[in-house]
Every structure is written in C-alpha cells, then in structure tokens.
Design an enzyme around this catalytic site. Sequence first.
Site, short mmCIF file in Angstrom:
data_model
loop_
_atom_site.label_atom_id
_atom_site.label_comp_id
_atom_site.label_asym_id
_atom_site.label_seq_id
_atom_site.Cartn_x
_atom_site.Cartn_y
_atom_site.Cartn_z
N GLU A 233 0.84 -1.20 0.00
CA GLU A 233 0.00 0.00 0.00
C GLU A 233 0.88 1.25 0.00
OE1 GLU A 233 -3.91 -1.48 2.49
OE2 GLU A 233 -2.24 -0.57 3.57
N HIS A 275 -6.27 1.87 6.19
CA HIS A 275 -5.29 1.48 7.21
C HIS A 275 -4.52 2.70 7.72
CE1 HIS A 275 -5.42 -2.70 5.19
NE2 HIS A 275 -6.25 -2.65 6.20
#
Length: 595
Positions: A233, A275
């Site tokens: 990510e 996140h």
Amino acid sequence: MLDLTKLRNTDHSIIALGSHPGILQSMMDFDYLSGKRVPDLKAIVASGKKYLRLFWGSQEEMIPVYGTLEDVPENIRNDTSLFLNLTSGRRSMSSTLEILTALPNLMGGTLFAENIPEKNTLGIYNHIKKNQFVVGPASVGLLIPGHLKLGAIGGTQAKQLLGANLFEQGKVAVFSSSGGMTNELINLVTGAGKGISFSLSFGGDRFPLLTPIDAFRAAEKDKNTEAIVYFGELGGYDEYDLVELIKAKKITKKIITYIGGTISEMFETPPQFGHAKAMAARGEETAQAKTAALKAVGVHATSSFTEFIKLVQSLPDTKMNSNNAREKMAKGMSQRKASYFINGISHDKDGSVEIVGKDLLSLATEHSYGYVVGSMLLGRQLKSKNTAEFIDLVMKLLVDHGPYVSGAVNTMISARAGKDLVSSVVSGLLTIGPRFGGAINQAAKHWLEGVDTQVSPYDYVESIAKKRGIISGIGHKKYRVDAPDPRASLILEFTKQIKQTSYTDFAKGVEKITTAKKGNLILNVDGAIAAVLLDLLSEKEGLTVRELQELIDAEFFNAFFVLSRAVGFTAHYLDQKRRDEGLFRLSPNEVGLTK
C-alpha cells in the site's frame, strides 16, 4: 522470529484469548479437513460458560473455557505452542504480555483486535523473545496449508477453505497488511493453480509487530517457498527496506507485487486510506514511487491489477491431489446440527447402554457399587480402587441413622398420610439441607479453603468466629471428644491408605481448636467424609484445586448423602405401609404455645 520450518515440524496446541466462535470454528474445520485426529485448539480464556461447543466434523466438541490463564491446567499451558488473541484492543496488551511470559514453550501468536494504542504495541514488542513472533495487531492471522490456521485467514466457512484448496502445500508465499486482500490473494493464487507455501497478514496498524521485511526474510529462509506474491500500500517505507535487501542479495526469490493507492496522486492533499499507515505524505511514499523503486531492482512490480493477475498466472503450476475424500468429509459437515444436550455419562451404543465408556453388564459384574457410583458422579471411570472402596463404605454408613432424624420422620408421616412411594421419599429428601445431611459439601468448602489459603487451623477458626458463623463438619449433639462417633473413626481409618492427607490434617487441626472450647465440637461424620474424600480425589484421582472447587460448587459431596439416605427413606416408607398405623397427628400436649 518467524521460523516456518519449526512451525511445520510442530504438532501445535493453541490457546485462544477471548472467544469468537466463527473464527474458532473455522480453525476446527481446517484441522478436521486437514485429516488431523484432534483439533489444535485446546483451551479458551474468556468469561462466561465453562465450555464452548464447536463442531469437529459433524460431532460436537466441548472446548474448555477458563476465566484466567492461571486457571488453565498446567499440562495444557506447558504444551501450548501458539496463541490467538481475540480480546478487544483495550485488553490486548495485558493479555498478550501475560501469555508471552507465562507459557514456557510458546512460539508465537496473532493479535486480531484493531485500535490498539501504539504505545501498547511497543510494550508488547519489547517483551517478544528472539525465538518468538507475534503477527498483528489487526491481523487475520497466519496460514500454512494443511498444517496450521491461526485466525480468520483463508475464510471462516468450510466451503471457503475447500474452495481455496488450503490443504495442499505449494511454493508461493502470500503477504499483505490487509486481511481482506490477503484472502483475495490466496484465492487468486490458488485459483490460478498455484499452491500456497504460507500466508500471513501483517495487520493494518502503523507499526505491525511482525513487519513486511520480517515476512520477506522468513520466506527467503523457507525451503518450501520459491516465489512471493505481495500486495503493498501507499505510505511508509517498507518497500525501500526491501529494495536494499534485494541489492544486498539478502532477498533473492522471485517477487510479484502490486502497490495499491495510485489514485491518491489525483488529489491535491493526500487522502487517508483505510489502514493507519496508508497515506502518502511524501513523494517516496506514493504507490507509483514504490512501484518504480521495486521495478528498478528486478521485482515484478506493476501498477495494473490485470497485469498483476497475469504475472501470478505465469508462475509454475502446483500439482494438486484429488480433493474427493475431503469434499466427502465436508458434505458430512453440512448435515451437522447442534444437540439439545451434551451428555458425558451414558449413551446407547449398538443397542446396549454404555456408562462412562464401559458397557453396563461389564460395569455391573466387574466392579463394586462404590466404583459405579463414584465413576458416574465424577463423569469418568475412577482411577483408584481406594476411592471406590471409600465410596462403598460411605454409601453403607450413610444409609440410615435411625427413625428419629427429620428426613426419616417426614417420610414416615407422608406414608401414614396415604401418600405414594415417590411422594413420601421425596418429602424426606426435601428435608436435606444445611442442618440435616447437607453439611458434607459445606465442610469440604471449609477444608479446601483452609488448605488452599495456607491459613492455620487456629486462625481459620478465629476468622469464622469473628463473622459469627459456624463450621460445618464440626459438632454433634450425641457424640463428644470422650465418646466419639464410631462412623467418623472408621472413616478416618481410611487415611492410612493415603500419603498426602493435607485436608484431613487441617480438619483435625480445626477439631483440636474447637474441642478445647467444648467437648462436643468434634469432627463429625460429615466433616470426616469431606476431608478424606478431598484427599482421595486429590491424590488418587489427580483432581486439581480448581476441579475440587467445581465439585463443591455443584454439590458433589452432598450427593453421597442424598443417594445413600434415599435407601433408608424407602425402607421407612415400606415399613410404615406394612404396619398401616393410620394418619399421624400430634396432640395439643405435644405442641407448645407461646404468647
């Protein structure tokens, strides 16, 4: 340190901290479909019921639940290799620190909870030993196909586990911080005909306890892994650490990766993704910058998910064995249904009754009545003939104590009133209580409490006296220290067959204090039975203090009086019926009047 070889070579025992039936059931299903004889999950530490019902195949299994880690039996604690922490973020730190330090053979575990404060995560990190690992927080867990499922990873339904073929070892390691993407990648890889060597989710927090670099290092050392599929990510610098390891030739295996979050570069200010770490505050943290850096050192990195899929498909296929037998097992699981009752005493087997694992005829012809009663009340076959002999003696001694005691009187009055057998005997049984026949259990509670707390008999007597309480098992109207109850003397003789008599010693110590005050405050038959039985159950039957306490809570000790005296009450009922003396009635002279 995550050691895949050691994990594969270990038959695991798992303790769950907290309860999540769906996740725990999926672990049981995985073990069952993997062909294991028993589940890895051995105990749950949580509040509530003593057991959690889960299915093992189509049959229900009772997984023990303990209030604290300290309550878990020592043999389970010593054998435990892994833990799964399902408690809330608020309790994750304390419970993880406790299990990391309390269990001698613990290899590691996973943390499921989200929103654990970063200072608490750091606190856990500082207590992880070199030979241990912890995956998480906010992780779905760790998976080794056909061997270990620690968490929700791979799915929580049996059909998901079968669909992803998580029972055949492959050669591709799969990582992601996202639990959802980890499961997606597992299905992507296995759906393309490639087997998984192992898989894990680091968790979505900013500072995972097991970092992506830790996972890459573990995959590099793992002989079963030939390639790594990684979903990264935006945000953070893990991928740059990976670049340095590749340059230093410390990571040499083939890596296929997709870094998510390229869309963030279309915004004027960096957006925060789901996140905690998924935000590109600087240029190097963007998905495109990371992808370019990885490409530059030979990683198969792409910004196209379509190309990512093609790269996965280009990996060598894994030869999978036929899944027919496993699908047949899963078909049987689809028919499972929760029982109304779980019974550990008796059941019907091939048309015959089996009691505590032994057929009725063998039980009746090969063992004493004391053995049968003791085994049924404990819920398992007795280990010691001494226990059976003692219970046999107790059942005989308690069968009757004359027609004058209140239970026998009530039975006789009911019989003379024309009541039937069951009603008359029940009227006698209902008389049993703290003042008549029901003191054995309370006496056992006294002796267990005194020995367990290591208080002296003198201090224990004084503590009861300060509360103006009474000590059950002490005192008798008829017998005194100079005219002892012969039944109690016979019971205490039994201690000659026991090496450790701590409960009897404590009870006799209390008697020594109380008889110094008054001659009839002796250890009576109830107190003697309770003390000797505690010693027998502890030494001969191997029961722990916790198990003895559970017996007291269930009134186990009073059961012997109830069962034995039911014979006596029945005899008094039949005797009254034979004599047919008519309705019993007191005269006015026999009932006092107070003003």
